[in-house]
Enzyme design. Structure first.
Site, PDB file in Angstrom:
ATOM      1  N   CYS A   1     -35.028  15.594  75.845  1.00  0.00           N
ATOM      2  CA  CYS A   1     -35.161  16.602  76.281  1.00  0.00           C
ATOM      3  C   CYS A   1     -33.808  17.519  76.351  1.00  0.00           C
ATOM      4  O   CYS A   1     -33.194  16.727  76.235  1.00  0.00           O
ATOM      5  CB  CYS A   1     -35.362  16.450  78.186  1.00  0.00           C
ATOM      6  SG  CYS A   1     -37.634  15.863  78.015  1.00  0.00           S
TER       7      CYS A   1
ATOM      8  N   HIS B   1     -33.528  18.614  82.852  1.00  0.00           N
ATOM      9  CA  HIS B   1     -33.425  18.503  84.528  1.00  0.00           C
ATOM     10  C   HIS B   1     -32.017  17.565  84.433  1.00  0.00           C
ATOM     11  O   HIS B   1     -30.868  18.112  83.078  1.00  0.00           O
ATOM     12  CB  HIS B   1     -34.340  16.986  83.863  1.00  0.00           C
ATOM     13  CG  HIS B   1     -33.857  15.861  82.393  1.00  0.00           C
ATOM     14  ND1 HIS B   1     -32.677  14.629  82.916  1.00  0.00           N
ATOM     15  CD2 HIS B   1     -34.023  15.881  81.386  1.00  0.00           C
ATOM     16  CE1 HIS B   1     -32.142  14.453  81.411  1.00  0.00           C
ATOM     17  NE2 HIS B   1     -33.680  14.792  80.862  1.00  0.00           N
TER      18      HIS B   1
END
Length: 577
Positions: free
Chosen positions: A491, A472
């Protein structure tokens, strides 16, 4: 008891007797066919009856004969197995092996002839096995190699090679599903036999004379694995404890006995030509250029002065260096060549995106901190979300958000969070007792509105993951200037997320104008990807590229120290090189 040939004769005689009326009357076929000896007794003449009664006796005896024959076969097999094991032990003369029964069966099938008579096959196996031994995955493999290296008896050595190969086949066969356990931290590897199918394939290769081809097919295809493994093999010392070191501070133009050691170390690491004569004790220009190159590649000041910092990197123990390369070679063996897909090397904080063998994007990344590590995994991109909202995970609520809200409840508003209860109603943060609140008793959801200020930034790149891991964007662009970028909750944050999104969206019919319009709208929009790129999150801290060794910090502590084993490395080198 009837003997088998007597039984056969009796059945033949019975057949002749009953064939007479069959030829005399066609209908008798229908009468006799399918009848048991009991029903035949009711329809035959006295002569035939005698035979039928004898047949009944035969039928009673026949199962006993079959059982006895089976027992004889079983006894013969047991005797053959014991004989093979005894013969194996004679060759071994007390030398221990891991898989005695399997080896006895293997060599019995080969008439106890040597299996590794083809030295090409032996060399191909040992080249792979040595790199595995040095990786530290299996302590037993190191002991096995030590036995092989010290054994002069031809047949005994052949059996030890096969014993080691059985274990290596098991390792190769199960590495993909067990890599997380075996290649990171304490491996817990235990020697075991390969599957029956793999074992039969090996036996067939031996029988067909294709052993070398069979062994060669086990070599991983990854190019960096091969370069790294080759470097390990050519760097083997006669003794692991005989590493060369540089102890003095060296400056260009100086004369010192340590200059020779400096040259040897730089040659071993690929920064100095193998043609350079390491006999000169003067620190000259060619050596200076090599030192500067080494310093630059290892994050040191490239001034050519061999001070404490440079010596610390140069003098890393040779056995540990080889171990570091060897364990990372095992990790590289699981990766395809970088031709297509997204590759993220976690400890280097770098993303590489390849298309048709060409690097189309390289970007810095931020990965999970040590207590929230980014996992090693493989997946495929499924969609790109533009303007993604963020639903805060329980762990982030407990460890990150609640402590900040306790200090200042307005933090919720300033960061764009909405607190939502089970009925979907918005809750005022000032009505919550934050002092006594934890993630376990937090009955709400925390949702951050989409947009550039969201924790996910402007883009989220989804892929299936049991750990809810994805790529992301991030609004905190300044963090990419840091050298240590293990900062996330697991992440992967991508610095060039806009370029990555543009590449992926353009393949799915999005123009740059459309992308910009959606971004400006702040509306969450998902684009499914027709071409689902593979994504590899991997962990490699040392590798070889074009002859040069590259190392990076072991940020998660996955690399282990190599235990010392009594291997005759000089003997192994003579076989391998």
């Amino acid at each position: 008891m009837f003997k088998k040939n007597k039984i056969s004769q009796l059945y033949c005689f019975a057949g002749l007797l009953f064939s007479v009326p069959v030829f005399a009357e066609q209908g008798a076929i229908e009468t006799v066919a399918g009848q048991t000896t009991e029903t035949l007794l009711q329809t035959v003449n006295p002569t035939q009856q005698v035979v039928v009664e004898a047949m009944q006796t035969v039928e009673a005896v026949q199962p006993e004969v079959d059982i006895n024959e089976s027992a004889v076969v079983d006894e013969a097999q047991i005797a053959a197995t014991l004989q093979a094991q005894q013969k194996l032990q004679q060759f071994l003369a007390g030398t221990p092996v891991q898989f005695e029964a399997a080896l006895a069966d293997l060599y019995a099938a080969n008439q106890f002839a040597p299996i590794w008579a083809d030295k090409t096959a032996e060399k191909a196996f040992l080249q792979q096995y040595v790199v595995w031994v040095l990786s530290g995955v299996s302590a037993a493999s190191a002991e096995q190699l030590a036995l092989i290296s010290r054994t002069d008896d031809v047949m005994q050595r052949d059996i030890l090679l096969s014993d080691a190969f059985l274990d290596y086949l098991h390792y190769q066969e199960n590495l993909k599903k067990s890599s997380t356990k075996w290649l990171y931290g304490n491996s817990g590897y235990k020697a075991a036999l390969p599957s029956q199918l793999r074992l039969e394939n090996w036996k067939q290769a031996i029988a067909d004379g294709h052993l070398a081809v069979f062994v060669q097919h086990l070599v991983p295809t990854n190019k960096q694995y091969r370069q790294t493994a080759d470097k390990v093999l050519v760097s083997l010392p006669d003794n692991m404890g005989s590493a060369v070191t540089v102890n003095d501070t060296l400056k260009p133009g100086m004369r010192s006995a340590d200059v020779k050691n400096l040259a040897i170390l730089l040659q071993s690491k690929g920064f100095l030509s193998a043609d350079y004569s390491a006999n000169d004790d003067i620190y000259g220009d060619e050596l200076l250029a090599a030192v500067k190159g080494f310093q630059a590649k290892n994050g040191l000041t490239a001034d050519g002065i061999v001070g404490a910092g440079t010596r610390n990197v140069l003098n890393q123990n040779l056995s540990n260096n080889l171990y570091k390369l060897a364990i990372n070679a095992q990790r590289l063996s699981l990766l395809p060549n970088q031709s297509n897909g997204i590759f993220v090397n976690i400890p280097t904080y770098q993303l590489y995106y390849y298309r048709d063998g060409q690097l189309v994007l390289q970007s810095k990344v931020i990965v999970g901190k040590k207590e929230r590590q980014t996992p090693v995994m493989y997946s495929r991109l499924s969609n790109v979300v533009v303007n993604p909202p963020w639903n805060a995970p329980v762990r982030n609520i407990n460890q990150d958000i609640i402590p900040k809200v306790r200090q200042d409840p307005s933090y919720i508003y300033r960061k764009g969070y909405t607190i939502i209860d089970g009925q979907g109603r918005t809750i005022d943060p000032y009505t919550i007792d934050w002092e006594n609140m934890t993630a376990k008793n937090f009955p709400y959801r925390l949702r951050q509105a989409p947009g550039g200020d969201s924790a996910l930034g402007s883009y989220k790149f989804n892929m299936p993951s049991s750990d809810a891991i994805y790529l992301h964007d991030t609004p905190s662009k300044g963090l990419f200037a840091r050298n240590d970028r293990a900062l996330s909750s697991g992440c992967v944050r991508v610095h060039k997320s806009d370029e990555l999104a543009s590449l992926l969206l353009s393949e799915n019919g999005w123009s740059a104008e459309r992308k910009n319009q959606v971004l400006a709208s702040k509306k969450t929009t998902s684009a499914n990807l027709s071409k689902r790129d593979d994504v590899y999150l991997y962990y490699v801290t040392a590798w070889v590229d074009n002859g040069k060794i590259y190392t990076v910090p072991d940020i998660y502590g996955h690399d282990k120290k190599l235990a010392k084993h009594n291997v005759n490395w000089k003997a192994i080198k003579q076989i391998l090189l």
